[in-house]
Design an enzyme around this catalytic site. Structure first.
Site: not given
Ligand code: NAG
Length: 306
Positions: A58, A94, A96, A151, A185, A230, A268
């Site tokens: 992230e 969006y 990451e 993720h 994650d 995770d 996290h």
């Protein structure tokens, strides 16, 4: 002890006996804003520097400023860490990045590639396709280590984790690698993935895969949540045999933070596994190494006396 002697000792002994820590941390929107917060950065440095390889997820840092600031902070005492940064991955706007931060004295990066999920029966299954890195560890006990980061999108956790099996197949035919870790994650718990659903995944039914973080582990910082999002999944008997322990790093407790302070760092906890890279035939060389060192020490002693 003089520093060169210290270095020599390390160089000679590290391949023989060494703990090795691999971590995965969802740093929740890590970008320039977090990098500008000194308390957050201080905690991040402490979290990452414990690990020989740390997968940070992230990350939202297209200009690379936040990651380079973190690396600078990590390398302040000595130049120890390097990073592999993936492209920005995502759908629409969006995105990451996956970032691997690793100790350069112990590890080299030997290969990397972006997995493409363009299979006709299941196009674009991943929100964030794994960016896979092959590491070469400078240890005779474990040379080759491949890490597949993931993720998942919470609502698609089951479908994406099922597809992660195909990523494994792709990687292992491409590189013919023996030691593979899938981690990150996964959103593998609570409302996103039931225990029953998890147990139906190929990554679970195929017993060559070992899930190190159990369904009872809480990987979330918030006191009000208790979910095993995770995970670390390990493939390869050599690698599995080296695992001595696995769990979360509770940085709220370890860094003596309040819940509110911890939540500024992330929601996290990192998950991590410890490997024992003790190399048996190297241990049998220890007496000879000690003799050489004793010789060197005597020589140094003599020089200072006369
Ligand atoms: C982490 O540590 C804090 C502070 O000691 C504690 O309240 C919390 O329950 C711990 N969380 C987990 C998941 O172990």
């Amino acid at each position: 002890m003089t520093s060169w002697l210290h270095l020599l000792l390390l160089q000679l002994l590290w391949p023989c006996v060494s703990p090795f820590k691999v971590c995965a941390f969802n740093a929740q929107h890590f970008g320039e804003k977090k990098a500008a917060n000194d308390e957050v950065m201080d905690a991040l440095v402490k979290i990452v520097q414990r690990c020989d390889i740390c997968l940070v997820q992230e990350v939202q840092d297209p200009k690379g400023l936040a990651v380079s600031k973190l690396l600078q902070a990590l390398n302040r005492p000595a130049d120890l860490f390097l990073a592999v940064v993936s492209p920005s991955i995502g759908r629409k706007s969006y995105t990451e990045q996956y970032v691997f931060i690793y100790k350069k004295e112990k590890i080299l990066v030997s290969d990397q590639y972006q997995y493409e999920d363009n299979h006709p029966s299941q196009p674009d299954v991943f929100a964030r396709e794994p960016y896979i890195v092959r590491f070469t560890v400078r240890s005779p006990a474990l040379r080759d280590l491949v890490i597949i980061p993931q993720h998942t999108e919470p609502d698609k956790a089951a479908v994406e984790l099922e597809a992660l099996y195909d990523v494994f197949t792709d990687v292992s035919s491409r590189w013919r690698c023996q030691n593979v870790v899938m981690m990150g994650d996964f959103n593998a718990g609570c409302s996103y993935l039931s225990k029953k659903k998890r147990r139906s995944l190929r990554l679970y039914t195929d017993t060559d895969f070992h899930w190190l973080i159990s369904d009872n582990t809480d990987t979330t910082v918030r006191e009000s949540t208790d979910c095993p999002y995770d995970r670390i999944v390990v493939y390869g008997q050599t690698l599995v045999d080296m695992v001595t322990s696995a769990g979360i790093y509770n940085f709220t407790k370890e860094l003596r933070l309040t819940e509110a302070q911890a939540l500024k760092v992330s929601d996290h906890y990192p998950v991590e596994m410890n490997l024992d890279l003790t190399f048996d035939s190297c241990l049998s060389l220890l007496p000879s190494i000690s003799l050489i060192l004793l010789g060197l020490l005597t020589a140094v002693g003599t020089k200072t006396v006369f």
